[in-house]
Design a protein around this motif. Sequence first.
Motif, PDB file in Angstrom:
ATOM      1  N   ARG A  93      28.059  60.653  57.920  1.00  0.00           N
ATOM      2  CA  ARG A  93      27.082  61.552  57.318  1.00  0.00           C
ATOM      3  C   ARG A  93      25.851  61.696  58.212  1.00  0.00           C
ATOM      4  O   ARG A  93      25.376  62.791  58.468  1.00  0.00           O
ATOM      5  CB  ARG A  93      26.665  60.987  55.964  1.00  0.00           C
ATOM      6  CG  ARG A  93      26.341  62.048  54.962  1.00  0.00           C
ATOM      7  CD  ARG A  93      25.912  61.400  53.652  1.00  0.00           C
ATOM      8  NE  ARG A  93      24.602  61.920  53.288  1.00  0.00           N
ATOM      9  CZ  ARG A  93      24.395  63.182  52.931  1.00  0.00           C
ATOM     10  NH1 ARG A  93      25.384  64.034  52.916  1.00  0.00           N
ATOM     11  NH2 ARG A  93      23.192  63.598  52.613  1.00  0.00           N
ATOM     12  N   GLN A  94      25.348  60.563  58.683  1.00  0.00           N
ATOM     13  CA  GLN A  94      24.147  60.604  59.529  1.00  0.00           C
ATOM     14  C   GLN A  94      24.455  61.326  60.839  1.00  0.00           C
ATOM     15  O   GLN A  94      23.617  62.057  61.362  1.00  0.00           O
ATOM     16  CB  GLN A  94      23.644  59.193  59.811  1.00  0.00           C
ATOM     17  CG  GLN A  94      23.096  58.483  58.585  1.00  0.00           C
ATOM     18  CD  GLN A  94      21.999  59.266  57.905  1.00  0.00           C
ATOM     19  OE1 GLN A  94      21.188  59.914  58.560  1.00  0.00           O
ATOM     20  NE2 GLN A  94      21.969  59.240  56.586  1.00  0.00           N
ATOM     21  N   ILE A 134      26.660  63.691  61.296  1.00  0.00           N
ATOM     22  CA  ILE A 134      26.761  65.124  61.030  1.00  0.00           C
ATOM     23  C   ILE A 134      25.382  65.732  60.806  1.00  0.00           C
ATOM     24  O   ILE A 134      25.075  66.822  61.288  1.00  0.00           O
ATOM     25  CB  ILE A 134      27.684  65.378  59.815  1.00  0.00           C
ATOM     26  CG1 ILE A 134      29.126  65.031  60.193  1.00  0.00           C
ATOM     27  CG2 ILE A 134      27.593  66.826  59.354  1.00  0.00           C
ATOM     28  CD1 ILE A 134      30.103  65.093  59.051  1.00  0.00           C
ATOM     29  N   ILE A 135      24.529  64.992  60.087  1.00  0.00           N
ATOM     30  CA  ILE A 135      23.170  65.498  59.863  1.00  0.00           C
ATOM     31  C   ILE A 135      22.455  65.672  61.202  1.00  0.00           C
ATOM     32  O   ILE A 135      21.805  66.692  61.453  1.00  0.00           O
ATOM     33  CB  ILE A 135      22.380  64.544  58.943  1.00  0.00           C
ATOM     34  CG1 ILE A 135      22.908  64.646  57.516  1.00  0.00           C
ATOM     35  CG2 ILE A 135      20.893  64.883  58.965  1.00  0.00           C
ATOM     36  CD1 ILE A 135      22.277  63.655  56.562  1.00  0.00           C
ATOM     37  N   ILE A 167      23.727  66.119  64.194  1.00  0.00           N
ATOM     38  CA  ILE A 167      24.292  67.230  64.968  1.00  0.00           C
ATOM     39  C   ILE A 167      23.917  68.563  64.331  1.00  0.00           C
ATOM     40  O   ILE A 167      23.453  69.479  65.004  1.00  0.00           O
ATOM     41  CB  ILE A 167      25.832  67.087  65.064  1.00  0.00           C
ATOM     42  CG1 ILE A 167      26.175  65.871  65.920  1.00  0.00           C
ATOM     43  CG2 ILE A 167      26.459  68.345  65.637  1.00  0.00           C
ATOM     44  CD1 ILE A 167      27.622  65.446  65.845  1.00  0.00           C
ATOM     45  N   GLY A 168      24.075  68.641  62.993  1.00  0.00           N
ATOM     46  CA  GLY A 168      23.769  69.892  62.299  1.00  0.00           C
ATOM     47  C   GLY A 168      22.310  70.276  62.434  1.00  0.00           C
ATOM     48  O   GLY A 168      21.984  71.464  62.545  1.00  0.00           O
ATOM     49  N   SER A 169      21.421  69.276  62.453  1.00  0.00           N
ATOM     50  CA  SER A 169      19.996  69.595  62.529  1.00  0.00           C
ATOM     51  C   SER A 169      19.593  70.060  63.918  1.00  0.00           C
ATOM     52  O   SER A 169      18.485  70.528  64.124  1.00  0.00           O
ATOM     53  CB  SER A 169      19.155  68.394  62.101  1.00  0.00           C
ATOM     54  OG  SER A 169      19.249  67.364  63.061  1.00  0.00           O
ATOM     55  N   GLY A 170      20.513  69.915  64.890  1.00  0.00           N
ATOM     56  CA  GLY A 170      20.199  70.390  66.234  1.00  0.00           C
ATOM     57  C   GLY A 170      20.091  71.903  66.319  1.00  0.00           C
ATOM     58  O   GLY A 170      19.384  72.433  67.168  1.00  0.00           O
ATOM     59  N   GLY A 171      20.787  72.593  65.412  1.00  0.00           N
ATOM     60  CA  GLY A 171      20.719  74.049  65.412  1.00  0.00           C
ATOM     61  C   GLY A 171      21.351  74.665  66.645  1.00  0.00           C
ATOM     62  O   GLY A 171      22.194  74.031  67.288  1.00  0.00           O
ATOM     63  N   PHE A 172      20.934  75.866  66.969  1.00  0.00           N
ATOM     64  CA  PHE A 172      21.584  76.596  68.051  1.00  0.00           C
ATOM     65  C   PHE A 172      21.210  76.041  69.426  1.00  0.00           C
ATOM     66  O   PHE A 172      22.068  75.823  70.272  1.00  0.00           O
ATOM     67  CB  PHE A 172      21.234  78.082  67.964  1.00  0.00           C
ATOM     68  CG  PHE A 172      22.052  78.936  68.898  1.00  0.00           C
ATOM     69  CD1 PHE A 172      23.415  79.093  68.695  1.00  0.00           C
ATOM     70  CD2 PHE A 172      21.456  79.559  69.982  1.00  0.00           C
ATOM     71  CE1 PHE A 172      24.183  79.869  69.546  1.00  0.00           C
ATOM     72  CE2 PHE A 172      22.222  80.339  70.849  1.00  0.00           C
ATOM     73  CZ  PHE A 172      23.585  80.484  70.634  1.00  0.00           C
ATOM     74  N   GLY A 203      24.379  66.604  70.387  1.00  0.00           N
ATOM     75  CA  GLY A 203      24.345  67.681  69.408  1.00  0.00           C
ATOM     76  C   GLY A 203      22.953  67.913  68.861  1.00  0.00           C
ATOM     77  O   GLY A 203      22.539  69.046  68.624  1.00  0.00           O
ATOM     78  N   GLU A 204      22.203  66.829  68.660  1.00  0.00           N
ATOM     79  CA  GLU A 204      20.875  66.974  68.079  1.00  0.00           C
ATOM     80  C   GLU A 204      19.874  67.549  69.083  1.00  0.00           C
ATOM     81  O   GLU A 204      19.085  68.419  68.760  1.00  0.00           O
ATOM     82  CB  GLU A 204      20.365  65.625  67.561  1.00  0.00           C
ATOM     83  CG  GLU A 204      19.069  65.793  66.782  1.00  0.00           C
ATOM     84  CD  GLU A 204      18.469  64.491  66.305  1.00  0.00           C
ATOM     85  OE1 GLU A 204      18.848  63.443  66.852  1.00  0.00           O
ATOM     86  OE2 GLU A 204      17.611  64.531  65.426  1.00  0.00           O
ATOM     87  N   GLY A 248      21.715  71.017  70.821  1.00  0.00           N
ATOM     88  CA  GLY A 248      22.195  72.041  69.904  1.00  0.00           C
ATOM     89  C   GLY A 248      23.617  72.504  70.178  1.00  0.00           C
ATOM     90  O   GLY A 248      24.385  71.847  70.883  1.00  0.00           O
ATOM     91  N   PHE A 249      23.940  73.664  69.591  1.00  0.00           N
ATOM     92  CA  PHE A 249      25.283  74.210  69.751  1.00  0.00           C
ATOM     93  C   PHE A 249      25.544  74.559  71.216  1.00  0.00           C
ATOM     94  O   PHE A 249      26.627  74.324  71.732  1.00  0.00           O
ATOM     95  CB  PHE A 249      25.449  75.455  68.875  1.00  0.00           C
ATOM     96  CG  PHE A 249      26.778  76.120  69.039  1.00  0.00           C
ATOM     97  CD1 PHE A 249      27.934  75.488  68.588  1.00  0.00           C
ATOM     98  CD2 PHE A 249      26.899  77.349  69.667  1.00  0.00           C
ATOM     99  CE1 PHE A 249      29.175  76.076  68.759  1.00  0.00           C
ATOM    100  CE2 PHE A 249      28.136  77.942  69.836  1.00  0.00           C
ATOM    101  CZ  PHE A 249      29.274  77.296  69.390  1.00  0.00           C
ATOM    102  N   ILE A 281      31.791  64.667  64.530  1.00  0.00           N
ATOM    103  CA  ILE A 281      31.607  65.890  63.743  1.00  0.00           C
ATOM    104  C   ILE A 281      32.424  65.863  62.459  1.00  0.00           C
ATOM    105  O   ILE A 281      32.512  66.850  61.752  1.00  0.00           O
ATOM    106  CB  ILE A 281      31.916  67.160  64.580  1.00  0.00           C
ATOM    107  CG1 ILE A 281      33.371  67.161  65.058  1.00  0.00           C
ATOM    108  CG2 ILE A 281      30.974  67.279  65.771  1.00  0.00           C
ATOM    109  CD1 ILE A 281      33.748  68.395  65.860  1.00  0.00           C
TER     110      ILE A 281
END
Lengths: 631, 419
Positions: free
Chosen positions: B280-281, B283-284, B286-291, B320-321, B324-325, B377
């Motif tokens: 979970r952490q 993914i958070i 990586i996801g919070s990295g944004g584009f 990822g953080e 980003g993408f 991921i």
Amino acid sequence: MNKDLFKNRHQVIQIIIAFFAVVFLLRLFYLQVVDSKYVSLAKNNAIKELDIYPTRGMVYDRVGELIVYNEAIYDLMIIPRQAKEIDTAKLAELLGKTKEECVKQFKDLPKTKGFSRYKPNVFMKQLSLRDYSRLQESLYLFRGFYGQVRTIRKYPHRVAATILGDIGEVSEKQIETSAGYYKPGDYVGKSGIEKVYEKELGGRRGKKLVFVDVHNREMGSFNNGEFDTLAISGDNVIATLDIKLQEYAEQLMQNKKGSVVAIEPSTGEILALVSSPGYDPNLLCGAVRGKNFNALLTDSLLPLYSRPTLATYPPGSSFKPIVALIALHEGVQGINYSYPCNQAYNAGGVIVHCSHKHPSPTNIQYALAQSCNPYFCQTFKNSLEKNAGMSTAQSYDKWVNICHSFGLGIKTGIDLPSEVRGNIPTVNYFDKIYGANRWKFATIVSLGIGQGEVLTTPLQMANIFACISNHGYWITPHIVKKITDPVSNKDVTHEYEKHTALIDKEHFIPVIEGLFEVVEAGTAKAARVEGITLCGKTGTAQNPHGDNHSMFAGFAPKDEAKIAIAVVVENGGYGSTYAAPIASLLVEKYLNDTIATKRLPIEKRMIETNLLSKYGVQTNKSAGMKEEGEE
Amino acid sequence: MARKQESLTGKIDWLTIIFYGVLVILGWVVIYSSSYSGDEKSIFDSSINSGKQFQWILASLVLAAIILIVDSRFYTTFSYVFFVLLMLFVVLVMFVGVEVKGQRNWIRIGSFQMQPSEMAKFAVSLALAKFLSGLNVDIRKWKDKWRVFAIIGIPVLIVLIQGDAGSAIVFVALALVLFREGLESYYLIIGASIAVLGVLALLVNKFILAGVLLAASLIAIYFLRRNKKLALIILGLWVVASSFVFSVDFAFKKMKPHQRDRINVLLGKEVETGKDWNIRQSIIAIGSGGFIGKGYLNGTQTKLKFVPEQSTDFIFSSIGEEFGFVGSAILIILFLGFFYRLLYLAERQRSKFSRVYGYCVASILFFHFLINVGMAIGVAPVIGIPLPFISYGGSSLLSFTVLLFIFIRLDTQRYDVMR
């Protein structure tokens, strides 16, 4: 066929690898670009909003004496994860405990609510500065321990508890109505000045954004504090109280139930406001608050009850000046109206006796000086029946209105959290009981001498005498003079309303003369102070539950009065027994700053008088209670 | 001598070396970020991970140079010797090694720790290449199949005994090599079916699943009723599949709770809070990295230790953080290009030995990538294996370097001899 398959197999492998790479890219695109929830999730994770609490404002009395301030005390905190190789014997010694107690405390620690191995937990609460400084020298020996400073309110004069009030944890309801400002565990004013001036004293909370790691430890500020706000300290409050007078009044009232209210007539400023028995306001500070509060709440002497604004008594004879003033104003009798006193007044079968023998009054001054009951029954009768062209009910309605204009039967508007209106019964009230036109003067005769349904608070009593001394006006009584911003030193002063009594000015002169006579040669001779022109009126309120209440209300000096005062000693008997002497001592103290040598025995007698046995108790309960930090 | 060196540098596949260099440096830079705590320590400071990793990089370069200088015949000739010696060493470590995180498979030299089981990968690859390149060896014959399984099975067994399931599962990657070398396709098909059925068995009620399979089989039998033999096979398959479903369910219930939780997390089932914390952490983060990411050294989730093992197993979440993408995609494409280059090199080998070895290298690296990134991921099980060349750690960097550079060396001599 097989050969071909072999040739193609490396392509199959390439496709497998490319397939997973594409799956990963799609998944990443979803996580990072499509789904935006992770940004806020990350924020919730890593950024924590810390509150910065402002220092609460202080309170000074009218001459600048500090009467409420904040004191630092220390909680000994422990972060269990960091606490290693602790010498419990030494720690116990420093904390003044036995080693066994200390070991047990370590063992019980994980059972406490909200315990965390990574976060600070309270190991020992409320060490005084003295205890803490002794411990601090050796604190480096104990890893994972540190002292956390907290502030509690301190009341150095230990008086005026009901006025100053106290602070406590904010209630659920307040949190709901505060639109998100208050949080559970915040401290707010619960009574007195602390409650009424919460907005000013409380200041404004600041905010600090910090990064926290997975164990909730602070890891530095967010964006170099760009979004942080500073806490704004609470304003200081300058009270109208004269704390010395307050202390003296509480001393005189000790071991008696009752009230003292002293007002500066020209401004409406409260100089002293005593509810007796009181308690040391320090008892309701800090961790001991809950325990002490409950004990005070169940005390049969009701120390938490603010008598000056909440207790109502029939004013008795102290009410007679008002009866006199209304009669003069309405023109139903002159100054020199005389009425024979034959020790009893017959109002259509209702007999009102005079309390003592005296010659028949030939003017209103003498009637006041002797507090002649028949004279004032007749005066009241005149007011109701001799008003040209008005029925009894119409006359009484007017009479009631004039009473209201003195602040009787209505709230005075004092800046304290609770106040009652007392009672001046209205025409409607009697109509309901007896039926319209079915009641007459004889039915309500006792109002003329301040008995029956009429009820006043001690505050109202002091206030009407302030009004009389002002020849017909009073200013809303108040506790707070001004609010000072401690940073800019700017003052905010409230304007308090001026109320005018519906009495023509000239009628006050004879009444004031009469009140002067009361002390000079009348029922309150005991209260006479050489060199002070004290005017006043004793009162002895009949009390169905026990001995009469002893009352006195007055002002001094006669011209341009500096102080108006009301004293009530419950179950004290005649007004001249306790209330008048106590009032005179307070006036003397306030005006002269000392008590004349020959009056010292009176002072001593008043201080030593103990009426507790009359209330069915032996000692004042609050005297045995402990305040925070006391061993 | 000088001419020989010149010809060596001319024959080296520099593109692969560039891929290697870019990945190693990228890893080092990200390790610095994930051990960075704002106290302005240098990337070379050996008190933090990036400084240690720098020393490992230097050691790897020396090792790589040595490997390139040594004639490739050294590796081909002594393949089995390497295999046996390393197996013995790994076994020895079980008795003299130190325990780290519950696994007694580390040896300590000074302040550095090493995990010899990492080395098993290249030993197995060499041995496998040697065996498959032997005359008259045909993987489709049972006799040879058993030997292949033994070469792979022995190290797997040892590593499993040591309790390092993560390292053991990597050897599954070699299935790709065997497939390339002629293993019958149905092995892969059966393997994939087992995986799909296994996942379904955990997700769907076992009786319903068995029922659906039965219905499907009956429909198939109805259409194939004229071919009785085929119908019988399908019926047999149904029995096998159903019993497999029930045994998976049974095995799952027999598992230890933490293993069950890991599987449940992966399948997206509810588990007790805290159990799926790591994923979970990650993914958070990586996801919070944004584009375009939060910027280098500006990651909050990884810096503040919300993501565990952030410089080793979960290093991808740092990337990822912070990048980003865009950064993540570039990394994935970089790896993809790297794998394709390795496959290309393997296919151009004239000797079977070099080709098999090349496929081993590509498959092992790919499998690490697959599991490591997939875990970060949230699409692969939580298996603690490093991201090749990127993750912090000396043993993994050294062993991947050895693995890769032996192949690069083999490639330089691809015209020399037929092996």
